[in-house]
Motif scaffolding. Structure first.
Motif, PDB file in Angstrom:
ATOM      1  N   ASN A  89       0.864  -1.191   0.000  1.00  0.00           N
ATOM      2  CA  ASN A  89       0.000   0.000   0.000  1.00  0.00           C
ATOM      3  C   ASN A  89       0.893   1.231   0.000  1.00  0.00           C
ATOM      4  OD1 ASN A  89       0.993   0.194   2.605  1.00  0.00           O
ATOM      5  ND2 ASN A  89      -0.975  -0.136   3.622  1.00  0.00           N
ATOM      6  N   GLU A  90       0.378   2.353   0.458  1.00  0.00           N
ATOM      7  CA  GLU A  90       1.155   3.587   0.401  1.00  0.00           C
ATOM      8  C   GLU A  90       2.390   3.553   1.300  1.00  0.00           C
ATOM      9  OE1 GLU A  90      -2.088   4.211   3.494  1.00  0.00           O
ATOM     10  OE2 GLU A  90      -1.872   3.312   1.499  1.00  0.00           O
ATOM     11  N   ASN A  91       2.409   2.629   2.276  1.00  0.00           N
ATOM     12  CA  ASN A  91       3.525   2.578   3.215  1.00  0.00           C
ATOM     13  C   ASN A  91       4.403   1.338   3.083  1.00  0.00           C
ATOM     14  OD1 ASN A  91       3.023   5.042   4.589  1.00  0.00           O
ATOM     15  ND2 ASN A  91       1.350   4.071   5.705  1.00  0.00           N
ATOM     16  N   TYR A  92       3.924   0.327   2.366  1.00  0.00           N
ATOM     17  CA  TYR A  92       4.672  -0.924   2.240  1.00  0.00           C
ATOM     18  C   TYR A  92       4.803  -1.319   0.769  1.00  0.00           C
ATOM     19  CZ  TYR A  92       4.220  -1.685   7.270  1.00  0.00           C
ATOM     20  OH  TYR A  92       4.297  -1.565   8.640  1.00  0.00           O
ATOM     21  N   ASN A  93       6.015  -1.761   0.408  1.00  0.00           N
ATOM     22  CA  ASN A  93       6.208  -2.349  -0.908  1.00  0.00           C
ATOM     23  C   ASN A  93       5.528  -3.711  -0.961  1.00  0.00           C
ATOM     24  OD1 ASN A  93       7.836  -0.296  -2.096  1.00  0.00           O
ATOM     25  ND2 ASN A  93       9.607  -1.042  -0.949  1.00  0.00           N
ATOM     26  N   SER A  94       5.249  -4.168  -2.170  1.00  0.00           N
ATOM     27  CA  SER A  94       4.660  -5.496  -2.305  1.00  0.00           C
ATOM     28  C   SER A  94       5.653  -6.540  -1.806  1.00  0.00           C
ATOM     29  CB  SER A  94       4.282  -5.778  -3.757  1.00  0.00           C
ATOM     30  OG  SER A  94       5.426  -5.695  -4.586  1.00  0.00           O
ATOM     31  N   ALA A  95       5.098  -7.578  -1.170  1.00  0.00           N
ATOM     32  CA  ALA A  95       5.937  -8.650  -0.638  1.00  0.00           C
ATOM     33  C   ALA A  95       6.244  -9.664  -1.730  1.00  0.00           C
ATOM     34  CB  ALA A  95       5.226  -9.338   0.525  1.00  0.00           C
ATOM     35  N   GLN A  96       7.350 -10.376  -1.578  1.00  0.00           N
ATOM     36  CA  GLN A  96       7.627 -11.488  -2.487  1.00  0.00           C
ATOM     37  C   GLN A  96       6.595 -12.571  -2.243  1.00  0.00           C
ATOM     38  OE1 GLN A  96      11.631 -12.962  -2.336  1.00  0.00           O
ATOM     39  NE2 GLN A  96      11.218 -14.689  -3.698  1.00  0.00           N
ATOM     40  N   SER A  97       5.956 -13.024  -3.306  1.00  0.00           N
ATOM     41  CA  SER A  97       4.907 -14.031  -3.168  1.00  0.00           C
ATOM     42  C   SER A  97       5.504 -15.360  -2.714  1.00  0.00           C
ATOM     43  CB  SER A  97       4.145 -14.203  -4.480  1.00  0.00           C
ATOM     44  OG  SER A  97       5.031 -14.623  -5.507  1.00  0.00           O
ATOM     45  N   VAL A  98       4.669 -16.172  -2.074  1.00  0.00           N
ATOM     46  CA  VAL A  98       5.087 -17.478  -1.574  1.00  0.00           C
ATOM     47  C   VAL A  98       4.110 -18.519  -2.096  1.00  0.00           C
ATOM     48  CG1 VAL A  98       5.532 -18.894   0.468  1.00  0.00           C
ATOM     49  CG2 VAL A  98       6.051 -16.430   0.511  1.00  0.00           C
ATOM     50  N   GLU A  99       4.631 -19.605  -2.652  1.00  0.00           N
ATOM     51  CA  GLU A  99       3.786 -20.671  -3.197  1.00  0.00           C
ATOM     52  C   GLU A  99       3.876 -21.927  -2.349  1.00  0.00           C
ATOM     53  OE1 GLU A  99       4.621 -21.414  -7.286  1.00  0.00           O
ATOM     54  OE2 GLU A  99       4.062 -19.389  -7.941  1.00  0.00           O
ATOM     55  N   ARG A 100       2.749 -22.592  -2.220  1.00  0.00           N
ATOM     56  CA  ARG A 100       2.684 -23.873  -1.522  1.00  0.00           C
ATOM     57  C   ARG A 100       1.950 -24.864  -2.423  1.00  0.00           C
ATOM     58  NH1 ARG A 100       6.593 -22.512   1.087  1.00  0.00           N
ATOM     59  NH2 ARG A 100       6.437 -21.445   3.108  1.00  0.00           N
ATOM     60  N   ALA A 101       2.545 -26.037  -2.619  1.00  0.00           N
ATOM     61  CA  ALA A 101       1.964 -27.081  -3.459  1.00  0.00           C
ATOM     62  C   ALA A 101       1.544 -28.261  -2.585  1.00  0.00           C
ATOM     63  CB  ALA A 101       2.960 -27.532  -4.517  1.00  0.00           C
ATOM     64  N   PHE A 102       0.471 -28.901  -3.002  1.00  0.00           N
ATOM     65  CA  PHE A 102       0.022 -30.099  -2.295  1.00  0.00           C
ATOM     66  C   PHE A 102      -0.749 -30.981  -3.267  1.00  0.00           C
ATOM     67  CE2 PHE A 102      -3.272 -26.936  -1.864  1.00  0.00           C
ATOM     68  CZ  PHE A 102      -4.464 -27.629  -1.981  1.00  0.00           C
ATOM     69  N   SER A 103      -0.907 -32.232  -2.892  1.00  0.00           N
ATOM     70  CA  SER A 103      -1.625 -33.189  -3.732  1.00  0.00           C
ATOM     71  C   SER A 103      -2.947 -33.562  -3.079  1.00  0.00           C
ATOM     72  CB  SER A 103      -0.785 -34.457  -3.947  1.00  0.00           C
ATOM     73  OG  SER A 103       0.376 -34.156  -4.698  1.00  0.00           O
ATOM     74  N   VAL A 104      -3.950 -33.769  -3.925  1.00  0.00           N
ATOM     75  CA  VAL A 104      -5.264 -34.222  -3.477  1.00  0.00           C
ATOM     76  C   VAL A 104      -5.476 -35.634  -4.007  1.00  0.00           C
ATOM     77  CG1 VAL A 104      -7.739 -33.751  -3.456  1.00  0.00           C
ATOM     78  CG2 VAL A 104      -6.118 -31.849  -3.600  1.00  0.00           C
ATOM     79  N   THR A 105      -5.748 -36.564  -3.117  1.00  0.00           N
ATOM     80  CA  THR A 105      -5.949 -37.952  -3.520  1.00  0.00           C
ATOM     81  C   THR A 105      -7.363 -38.393  -3.163  1.00  0.00           C
ATOM     82  OG1 THR A 105      -5.016 -38.696  -1.405  1.00  0.00           O
ATOM     83  CG2 THR A 105      -3.515 -38.552  -3.283  1.00  0.00           C
ATOM     84  N   LYS A 106      -7.797 -39.466  -3.819  1.00  0.00           N
ATOM     85  CA  LYS A 106      -9.123 -40.000  -3.554  1.00  0.00           C
ATOM     86  C   LYS A 106      -9.179 -40.642  -2.165  1.00  0.00           C
ATOM     87  CE  LYS A 106     -10.363 -41.002  -8.371  1.00  0.00           C
ATOM     88  NZ  LYS A 106     -10.805 -42.053  -9.321  1.00  0.00           N
ATOM     89  N   LYS A 107     -10.350 -40.599  -1.564  1.00  0.00           N
ATOM     90  CA  LYS A 107     -10.552 -41.287  -0.299  1.00  0.00           C
ATOM     91  C   LYS A 107     -10.658 -42.790  -0.543  1.00  0.00           C
ATOM     92  CE  LYS A 107     -12.932 -37.430   1.939  1.00  0.00           C
ATOM     93  NZ  LYS A 107     -14.148 -36.986   2.655  1.00  0.00           N
TER      94      LYS A 107
END
Length: 208
Positions: free
Chosen positions: A144-162
């Motif tokens: 915003n007017e007082n903070y620069n944009s932050a470096q984005s952070v990615e998280r990956a995960f897998s979805v499996t069948k029950k």
């Protein structure tokens, strides 16, 4: 003074500074430019463990600035079936906040519905996954007017069948030859799951 104000500035920006001597004998002043730079910020985004189909869970990410963190679906937008909270999201029908507002105007003024294509973005805290596959979520804070944009952070995960369970009808496992094709009966837990059955590796029902 700072841009004509005697109060010391707090927010980032550029200020015209005037320093003036206040004395009974001496007089004088000088001008300058005073700059408060935007502060840096970082994102903390918890790792996401593996999930099962239809799991619903919280997305947890914070910024060091205290500003709200939003989320983008980088991979697996067709797997993410719903988000709850204050949401900006695109699904398979092209839903978006802009589209929602447009549709609202459509209902009021009778205009034809328009689809708005946006990259899928989440602003909320709960996500539901509706099918199996790999998902990558990116946490974003644009500043915003007082903070620069932050470096984005990615998280990956897998979805499996029950895991489901198949139970044979024991009475159907032993049958007497009569020249007709025979099949075995099964039940599933949970009930009503589709089951394919082979006999010695073949789909054809045995007769002999």
């Amino acid at each position: 003074t700072y841009n004509g104000n005697s109060n010391s500035p707090i927010n980032a920006g550029s200020y015209n500074v005037v320093a003036t001597i206040n004395d009974n004998i001496y007089t004088g002043s000088v001008t300058g430019n005073f700059v408060i730079s935007r502060a840096e910020q970082t994102i903390t985004f918890n790792q996401i463990s593996g999930k099962k189909v239809n799991d619903e869970f919280n997305l947890i990410a914070t910024s060091s600035s205290g500003l709200n963190v939003s989320f983008e679906v980088v991979q697996g937008e067709n797997i993410v079936s719903s988000i709850t909270g204050n949401v900006i999201s695109e699904n398979e029908e092209g839903f978006s906040l802009i589209g929602f507002i447009s549709n609202l105007f459509d209902k009021i003024f009778g205009n034809k519905k328009k689809e708005v294509q946006l990259s899928p973005t989440i602003i909320g805290d709960k996500i539901k996954v509706g099918s199996a596959g790999d998902v990558t979520i990116r946490a974003v804070q644009t500043g915003n007017e007082n903070y620069n944009s932050a470096q984005s952070v990615e998280r990956a995960f897998s979805v499996t069948k029950k895991n489901g369970q198949i139970v044979y009808d024991l009475n159907s496992l032993t049958q007497t030859y009569n020249g007709n094709a025979k099949n075995v009966s099964v039940a599933t837990v949970p009930a009503g799951l589709n089951v394919s059955i082979t006999y010695d590796g073949k789909n054809d029902l045995p007769i002999n």
